[in-house]
Motif scaffolding. Structure first.
Motif, mmCIF file in Angstrom:
data_model
loop_
_atom_site.group_PDB
_atom_site.id
_atom_site.type_symbol
_atom_site.label_atom_id
_atom_site.label_comp_id
_atom_site.label_asym_id
_atom_site.label_seq_id
_atom_site.Cartn_x
_atom_site.Cartn_y
_atom_site.Cartn_z
ATOM 1 N N LEU A 1 37.846 32.611 46.452
ATOM 2 C CA LEU A 1 38.485 33.621 47.293
ATOM 3 C C LEU A 1 39.268 32.931 48.407
ATOM 4 C CD1 LEU A 1 35.493 36.122 47.635
ATOM 5 C CD2 LEU A 1 37.294 36.079 45.882
ATOM 6 N N THR B 1 34.322 41.291 46.491
ATOM 7 C CA THR B 1 35.084 40.492 47.456
ATOM 8 C C THR B 1 34.692 40.851 48.878
ATOM 9 O OG1 THR B 1 36.956 40.354 45.916
ATOM 10 C CG2 THR B 1 37.399 39.875 48.223
ATOM 11 N N ASN C 1 43.147 45.602 44.882
ATOM 12 C CA ASN C 1 43.660 44.268 45.197
ATOM 13 C C ASN C 1 45.182 44.221 45.114
ATOM 14 O OD1 ASN C 1 41.155 42.544 45.489
ATOM 15 N ND2 ASN C 1 40.779 43.439 43.494
ATOM 16 N N SER D 1 40.975 37.066 45.502
ATOM 17 C CA SER D 1 40.601 36.177 44.403
ATOM 18 C C SER D 1 41.814 35.388 43.927
ATOM 19 C CB SER D 1 40.035 37.002 43.243
ATOM 20 O OG SER D 1 40.005 36.245 42.050
#
Length: 304
Positions: A169, A204, A228, A245
């Motif tokens: 990440l 995340t 995302n 990511s």
């Protein structure tokens, strides 16, 4: 329980009611009227000899007997699917149907992976389900799919989870951000910036929150965004900073930069998961092995 009254149709209706969460939704999926579905459910309860569902705060819930029957219905469906596969395999070779469910971020991993799988197994049919972590967890608990990809797998004795690929990440910023010109940064220099965050419960978000807690850091400004893709575009537009990511980044096409912040990238993995109570048909076992072997070769192309 009077087994003579049980039919595959009654079990099919029951499974649809459980998976859709209501009689109304199940009736639409089955193209039946609500009274018809309600009557089928009552017939099944009568055959078992005890109620299978009840309602708590207007939400359908399985009784203990309903849980057991749902597990049995799932097992029967899987065994019949396996029988169909075996009979077809005798006639036409390697074929089968697989249901694969992945959380949103994992969709970036799948296109090339499934394209390569289809080259080896063109007759296998894969159905792909994509959703947020809460939705995929629900599908997992209901055993709706054969395999799952999580970056933070569920826990429990019924979970078989294997790490298959690293999921670093990174902390990213717009190209025009002042920090983009720095060669070295500490997070303390950034903690007053606006951070774009996934919803609570996403993997995340959980990993980032855990890291912030370990550093005794509280963010001054944050904004929650559910996908995302939307976060990546928002960072590019200059709305704020984000932790994303490596699999979601599309450098150098993205108008953003990875910041050289001490402690980053944060370490995590993708896990290939299956439910211990769900039998894997041969095609799903092939896909499981293919994913494990293919992702074992992946390396972080960013490597900053």
């Amino acid at each position: 329980m009077d087994q003579r009254l049980l039919t595959f149709r009654l079990l099919q209706v029951f499974r649809q009611v459980v998976q859709h969460g209501s009689i109304t939704a199940a009736s639409r999926a089955l193209h039946l009227t609500q009274p018809t579905v309600s009557l089928q459910l009552k017939k099944l309860s009568d055959a078992v000899g005890t109620p299978l569902v009840d309602y708590q705060q207007q939400k359908l819930q399985l009784t203990a007997a309903g849980e057991l029957l749902y597990q049995a219905a799932q097992d029967i469906d899987d065994r019949l699917s396996e029988l169909r596969f075996q009979l077809s395999q005798q006639q036409s070779g390697s074929i089968g149907s697989i249901s694969l469910a992945v959380v949103n971020t994992a969709q970036y991993l799948l296109p090339e992976l499934l394209a390569a799988f289809y080259q080896d197994y063109p007759a296998v049919q894969v159905t792909l389900h994509i959703g947020n972590r809460a939705r995929i967890l629900e599908r997992f608990e209901q055993q709706q799919d054969h395999l799952y990809l999580f970056s933070h797998p569920p826990s429990g004795d019924h979970v078989h989870a294997k790490p298959v690929v690293r999921n670093p990440l990174y902390l990213v910023a717009p190209l025009t951000h002042w920090a983009a010109k720095q060669s070295k940064l500490s997070f303390q220099q950034l903690k007053t910036e606006r951070f774009l965050l996934r919803e609570p419960g996403s993997a995340t978000r959980m990993i980032f929150d855990t890291w912030l807690s370990s550093q005794a850091i509280e963010l001054a400004h944050s904004m929650q965004i559910e996908t995302n893709e939307a976060i990546r575009l928002s960072v590019s537009a200059g709305l704020g900073l984000a932790v994303l990511s490596a699999h979601t980044l599309q450098l150098p096409h993205d108008r953003l930069v990875i910041l050289p912040v001490q402690g980053f990238p944060l370490s995590s993995h993708w896990y290939l998961v299956r439910h211990a109570n769900k039998r894997l048909p041969p095609a799903a076992m092939r896909l499981q092995q293919f994913i494990e072997q293919s992702l074992a070769k992946w390396h972080d192309p960013l490597g900053v």
